[in-house]
Design an enzyme around this catalytic site. Structure first.
Site, PDB file in Angstrom:
ATOM      1  N   HIS A 271      39.796  43.026  36.033  1.00 32.53           N
ATOM      2  CA  HIS A 271      38.363  43.245  36.258  1.00 32.53           C
ATOM      3  C   HIS A 271      37.567  41.942  36.190  1.00 32.53           C
ATOM      4  CE1 HIS A 271      35.002  45.607  37.048  1.00 32.53           C
ATOM      5  NE2 HIS A 271      35.186  46.615  36.216  1.00 32.53           N
TER       6      HIS A 271
ATOM      7  N   ASP B  26      35.601  42.828  40.955  1.00 33.59           N
ATOM      8  CA  ASP B  26      34.526  43.740  40.619  1.00 33.59           C
ATOM      9  C   ASP B  26      34.602  44.909  41.602  1.00 33.59           C
ATOM     10  OD1 ASP B  26      33.623  42.634  42.964  1.00 33.59           O
ATOM     11  OD2 ASP B  26      31.987  41.506  42.037  1.00 33.59           O
TER      12      ASP B  26
END
Length: 632
Positions: A605, A609
């Site tokens: 992450h 995104d």
């Protein structure tokens, strides 16, 4: 080892690391001991490798196959030792923690001019020339030529400005302290090992000229290895390039070649030794066959096995126990009593308020001082109960419940890496279903028209590679030292291959630029090498993205764990036929049978995104919907 030729500041790993060619000369590496009580102070100057805005290496000087490094540390001493410069092993790459002294270009006492090459250092990336920053004289070589695994920051030589000061450098400068520390660390490591370990006592003063072979570091992550097989016996003649043993690392099984001819005088780590620490001596060679017996008599190997802790628990004396009668039974104790057909009233309870605990039942079983109740035959739920055990059997619950299976070195590393990945990498999961019918039709056409056989996985690799090329932000990794995302120049796909020793991930490099047929041939070749344990380091180290395909099993969907430092892995499930509405040529919706396959992206992450992950999944779906995109 051949010198790597470099074209860019970033050093690539030499392909010559396919075979282990590491030798370590005896005695142990030396370092500069500071005299006790002296006011010697070290003034560490800035590393003069590069300016802050310059690349890691400012060009290549002279021979383009070597990089030249300039650095030195000035040391001012008391009257005991004159002013001198201590040269330390430099860190020549971000991953380097140790290096090898390949060759000294200067001898002790030689005059040194600015820019003179003092020695050649072999790192985990390439062979680098070490230049002097100042003129002077080489007073003392602390680490001899041929030394292996010299730690970064360890002193390797001392220089002085005045030739008359050479004699003032103590002649007794040695690396005994470092050697003692190393041997202590290795001994502690071996003591903690539950396998058989060997303690080697080498009295170098009594030995003839010899070479000590140490366990080499055959990959950046390797800190220990297993001696799978010795192909030479003690006393055998060794020629240059002969394979003397096979070493199982955390990645593969590699052959260990000898660089010099001689005779194998003593094997210090016997065949089958496990978890041998990197740098630990494994054998000794000599040049003259007449010296073999002298080495054998001077080197003693004490083999000992670490005592295992007794499985039975020692009951502490003076522990208060309640009377045989009890007020309550814990659920775990009740289950044990039921399984073993025990008489609960004959077991002493030690829990609070007269509670009969699991430990009370286990202690009673181990002591044998417990009566059993007769259990009707039809009510016996499991044949593995104490009532079915022979009389006088000492078997415990643990003996029946589990069996210890030894793990390979590869599986141990995989277990560690998976845990590190889940704990340190924030996983983001994105899942979608792709229509598989165009892919299956395209595969049939290749077979019918061009007689080209490719698997579904081969086409998946190509589709993923094109999606990464179209969404370059997804073809990246997280640089923790800088705290930023780094984009990769090439699309290198790691393919998960199951082997007997564990999961391997051979790499299809530049997959976006290769045809599907060439990908198919390369995957087959890499898979065969992986299962045989013959992958070369450059064939499994690296990669920018991974694919794990369980479509051959009845697995509809799953989530894979990211393989650091990569930032993404795609989990591919099996294809399933489903009925869903489809619009026909007449514009009317009708039920139709389509084949769908689930793919799940596990992404870092910090790199992915929602926008980047969504763009990659959309590009991937488009590639499956229109296979012609793969031919562009």
């Amino acid at each position: 080892m051949a010198l790597s030729r470099l074209r860019h500041p970033v050093i690539s790993r030499a392909s010559s690391l396919i075979r282990a060619r590491f030798l370590s000369l005896s005695p142990a590496h030396s370092f500069l001991n500071r005299p006790r009580g002296s006011d010697t102070g070290l003034e560490f100057s800035e590393t003069l490798l590069r300016p802050a805005s310059s690349p890691l290496f400012n060009g290549i000087y002279g021979d383009s196959s070597k990089i030249k490094v300039k650095m030195g540390i000035r040391s001012f001493s008391s009257s005991e030792i004159p002013e001198h410069t201590v040269l330390q092993m430099p860190a020549l790459s971000p991953t380097m923690s140790q290096g090898n002294i390949v060759k000294w270009m200067k001898k002790e006492g030689d005059k040194i001019e600015v820019g003179d090459v003092l020695c050649e250092i072999e790192t985990d990336k390439a062979t680098v020339e070490f230049e002097s920053l100042e003129e002077g004289f080489l007073a003392k070589i602390l680490v001899p030529e041929g030394s292996k695994d010299v730690s970064v920051g360890q002193p390797i030589a001392v220089t002085v400005e005045d030739q008359d000061d050479i004699g003032s450098i103590p002649a007794t400068v040695s690396g005994t302290g470092a050697a003692d520390k190393t041997s202590t660390d290795l001994a502690a490591k071996r003591e903690d090992n539950t396998q058989e370990a060997s303690s080697v006592n080498i009295n170098t003063s009594d030995l003839p000229p010899h070479i000590v072979l140490e366990m080499p570091a055959l990959s950046p992550t390797m800190n220990q290895g297993n001696l799978s097989k010795w192909t030479k016996k003690e006393g055998d003649k060794i020629e240059v390039g002969d394979v003397i043993c096979e070493i199982e690392t955390d990645k593969a099984t590699l052959e260990f070649e000898c660089l010099e001819e001689g005779f194998l005088a003593k094997i210090l780590a016997p065949e089958g030794s496990r978890d041998v620490a990197v740098g630990q001596p494994i054998a000794i060679t000599v040049e003259d066959s007449n010296d073999i017996e002298a080495v054998r008599t001077s080197v003693s190997t004490d083999v000992r096995t670490k005592d295992e802790k007794p499985a039975q628990q020692v009951e502490k004396k003076g522990v208060k126990t309640h009377k045989t009668s009890f007020n309550r039974i814990s659920p775990a104790a009740r289950m044990l009593i039921s399984e073993h057909g025990l008489d609960a009233s004959s077991i002493a309870s030690s829990g609070p308020r007269g509670t009969l605990l699991k430990g009370d039942v286990l202690a009673a079983i181990k002591s044998g001082k417990v009566s059993k109740v007769s259990v009707p035959k039809e009510k016996t739920s499991s044949p593995q109960t104490s009532s079915s055990l022979p009389a006088g059997s000492k078997s415990t619950v643990q003996d029946v419940a589990y069996e210890d299976l030894p793990n390979s070195q590869i599986r141990k590393v995989i277990a560690t890496r998976l845990l590190e990945s889940k704990q340190s990498t924030p996983h983001l999961y994105l899942s979608t279903d792709v229509i598989l019918d165009p892919l299956l039709l395209f595969r049939k056409e290749l077979k019918a028209k061009y007689d080209v056989k490719v698997s579904v996985n081969d086409i998946v690799i190509k589709a993923v590679a094109i999606a990464l090329r179209n969404v370059p932000e997804a073809n990246a990794y997280w640089d923790a030292s800088k705290g930023e995302t780094v984009l990769c120049d090439s699309v290198d796909i790691s393919i998960a291959v199951a082997t007997e020793k564990g999961l391997m991930t051979p790499i299809v490099r530049n997959a976006d630029q290769k045809s599907i047929s060439s990908i198919s041939l390369e995957v087959k070749e890499l898979a065969e090498k992986a299962r045989a344990g013959k992958l070369k380091p450059n064939e499994f180290q690296g990669g920018t993205f991974s694919i794990s395909n369980l479509g051959m099993y009845p697995v509809d969907k799953f989530c894979a764990i990211i393989n650091p430092p990569q930032a993404g892995i795609l989990a591919v499930g099996r294809g399933n036929q489903v009925v869903e509405p489809a619009t026909g040529d007449d514009g009317i919706e009708k039920p139709a049978v389509v084949t769908k396959m689930n793919v799940t992206l596990s992404a870092d992450h910090r790199v992915f995104d929602g926008k980047v992950g969504g763009a990659f999944v959309a590009a991937l779906r488009s590639n499956f919907n229109d296979i012609r995109r793969l031919l562009l």
